[in-house]
Design an enzyme around this catalytic site. Structure first.
Site, PDB file in Angstrom:
ATOM      1  N   LYS A  41      11.899   9.123  29.832  1.00  0.00           N
ATOM      2  CA  LYS A  41      12.650   9.366  31.065  1.00  0.00           C
ATOM      3  C   LYS A  41      12.026  10.481  31.913  1.00  0.00           C
ATOM      4  O   LYS A  41      11.901  10.363  33.129  1.00  0.00           O
ATOM      5  CB  LYS A  41      14.108   9.678  30.740  1.00  0.00           C
ATOM      6  CG  LYS A  41      14.812   8.485  30.121  1.00  0.00           C
ATOM      7  CD  LYS A  41      16.255   8.736  29.852  1.00  0.00           C
ATOM      8  CE  LYS A  41      16.849   7.629  28.979  1.00  0.00           C
ATOM      9  NZ  LYS A  41      16.698   6.274  29.539  1.00  0.00           N
ATOM     10  N   ASP A 240      13.034  -6.409  35.893  1.00  0.00           N
ATOM     11  CA  ASP A 240      13.170  -5.531  34.713  1.00  0.00           C
ATOM     12  C   ASP A 240      13.869  -4.245  35.178  1.00  0.00           C
ATOM     13  O   ASP A 240      13.327  -3.504  36.001  1.00  0.00           O
ATOM     14  CB  ASP A 240      11.758  -5.232  34.174  1.00  0.00           C
ATOM     15  CG  ASP A 240      11.760  -4.341  32.942  1.00  0.00           C
ATOM     16  OD1 ASP A 240      12.843  -3.877  32.532  1.00  0.00           O
ATOM     17  OD2 ASP A 240      10.666  -4.118  32.380  1.00  0.00           O
ATOM     18  N   ASP A 246      15.496   6.312  36.206  1.00  0.00           N
ATOM     19  CA  ASP A 246      14.460   7.342  36.398  1.00  0.00           C
ATOM     20  C   ASP A 246      13.955   7.329  37.839  1.00  0.00           C
ATOM     21  O   ASP A 246      13.764   8.388  38.460  1.00  0.00           O
ATOM     22  CB  ASP A 246      13.293   7.095  35.428  1.00  0.00           C
ATOM     23  CG  ASP A 246      13.762   7.131  33.982  1.00  0.00           C
ATOM     24  OD1 ASP A 246      14.715   7.881  33.699  1.00  0.00           O
ATOM     25  OD2 ASP A 246      13.187   6.392  33.163  1.00  0.00           O
ATOM     26  N   ARG A 279       9.655  -5.020  39.358  1.00  0.00           N
ATOM     27  CA  ARG A 279       8.405  -5.121  38.587  1.00  0.00           C
ATOM     28  C   ARG A 279       8.668  -4.821  37.125  1.00  0.00           C
ATOM     29  O   ARG A 279       9.563  -4.048  36.810  1.00  0.00           O
ATOM     30  CB  ARG A 279       7.411  -4.073  39.061  1.00  0.00           C
ATOM     31  CG  ARG A 279       7.099  -4.194  40.504  1.00  0.00           C
ATOM     32  CD  ARG A 279       6.261  -3.004  40.876  1.00  0.00           C
ATOM     33  NE  ARG A 279       6.000  -3.072  42.270  1.00  0.00           N
ATOM     34  CZ  ARG A 279       5.997  -2.037  43.077  1.00  0.00           C
ATOM     35  NH1 ARG A 279       6.224  -0.822  42.591  1.00  0.00           N
ATOM     36  NH2 ARG A 279       5.746  -2.183  44.355  1.00  0.00           N
TER      37      ARG A 279
HETATM   38  O1  RIB Z   1      14.634   5.163  31.218  1.00  0.00           O
HETATM   39  C1  RIB Z   1      13.669   4.327  30.631  1.00  0.00           C
HETATM   40  C2  RIB Z   1      12.988   5.051  29.517  1.00  0.00           C
HETATM   41  O2  RIB Z   1      13.913   5.283  28.480  1.00  0.00           O
HETATM   42  C3  RIB Z   1      11.865   4.286  28.863  1.00  0.00           C
HETATM   43  O3  RIB Z   1      10.632   4.538  29.478  1.00  0.00           O
HETATM   44  C4  RIB Z   1      11.924   4.730  27.422  1.00  0.00           C
HETATM   45  O4  RIB Z   1      10.818   5.455  27.001  1.00  0.00           O
HETATM   46  C5  RIB Z   1      13.201   5.541  27.296  1.00  0.00           C
HETATM   47  O5  RIB Z   1      12.928   6.858  27.302  1.00  0.00           O
END
Ligand code: RIB
Length: 299
Positions: A41, A240, A246, A279
């Site tokens: 994240k 996806d 994030d 993506r």
């Molecule tokens: O928010 C997505 C992320 O959560 C992924 O990249 C994974 O690594 C987890 O940390």
């Protein structure tokens, strides 16, 4: 003005399998495709903020293994400052096996490894860098005392703080009080507060963080002690959803650092997340600023 963002957080190597539907307990299903890529994240937020045009410093820990090498290469290729990244000889780089179904929904397991060894001392080493930031972002894939310390250091220097309480965890009142913005999704909000009222203003304490709750395809809902609102998101074809939260946090951080008012900052964050879900992957799916601005103009 270029936004200066410090992310104190995690890196995981994402090990993603795409499949028609997620398996039930005890069931084996066929995967269509398996992909490895940089994730975590914290790192995803750092990559997204850099692609949105911010100057970004990442504070974190990775192992001395090849996944750690991938992390460093990823940050360097995105122009992210790695001066406060520790290579940890005792712990493996975090990994995250991820399943994604044909609707774009996901299930994730995180084995956090070196991320959990990120210490208050590691944050102290970056104090001067944090002091010069516009915004500090933290999430919950590192030790929770380190999360609290990062927020405290930022507040020592009047730096705006975003606490993304993901993955879901209970947090002490003292940690929440150090955040200017709290950005849970619906599940994370329910974990933070036992009773979630319909009127989210009731959750916001005087002087406490502004609540910005992501609500998937509905967009985001925000609340201060005295006011609240909803900012709809953009219609896109979902491939996806991994990493959407994030992308949202990075968009919010960059827009706030640039001085945008809250509703505008949330609209920018929504557009960043919307582009991300079109993506596959996490860090690789983070959009460039021009793509986010184009989406906002189209709709
Ligand atoms: O928010 C997505 C992320 O959560 C992924 O990249 C994974 O690594 C987890 O940390």
């Amino acid at each position: 003005m270029t936004a200066r963002i410090v992310v104190v957080g995690s890196f995981n190597m994402d090990l993603t399998t795409y499949m028609e539907r997620l398996p039930r307990p005890g069931e084996t299903v066929h995967g269509r495709k398996f992909v490895t890529g940089p994730g975590g994240k914290g790192s995803n937020q750092a990559v997204a903020a850099a692609r949105l045009g911010a100057t970004v410093t990442f504070v974190g820990r990775v192992g001395t293994d090849s996944f750690g090498d991938t992390a460093i290469q990823t940050w360097q290729s995105e122009g992210i400052n790695t001066a406060y990244v520790v290579r940890d000889p005792e712990n493996a780089t975090g990994v995250a096996p991820i399943w994604v179904d044909d609707e774009g929904e996901n299930s994730i397991v995180v084995a956090l490894g070196a991320n959990l060894a990120l210490s208050k001392g590691d944050v102290e080493a970056a104090r001067e860098e944090i002091a010069q930031a516009d915004v500090l972002i933290v999430q919950l894939e590192i030790d929770l005392d380190t999360v609290a310390h990062a927020l405290l250091v930022a507040k020592d220097h009047d730096v705006t703080t975003i606490l993304n309480p993901a993955p879901a965890a209970h947090l002490p009142e003292s940690t929440l009080a150090l955040a200017d913005f709290l950005t849970p999704n619906e599940t994370e909000l329910q974990t933070l507060y036992d009773d979630v009222p319909d009127d989210l203003r009731q959750l916001v304490q005087a002087g406490g963080p502004t609540l910005v709750m992501t609500a998937g395809s509905r967009g985001a809902v925000w609340a201060t002690e005295s006011d609240s609102g909803e900012v709809p998101t953009y219609k896109v074809d979902v491939v996806d959803t991994t990493g959407a939260g994030d992308a949202f946090n990075a968009g919010l951080a960059v827009a706030l650092a640039e001085g945008k008012p809250l509703a505008e900052a949330i609209a920018f964050a929504n557009a960043t997340a919307a582009m991300c879900v079109t993506r596959p992957g996490t860090a690789p799916s983070m959009p460039q600023r021009r793509e986010v601005e184009a989406l906002m103009q189209q709709t």
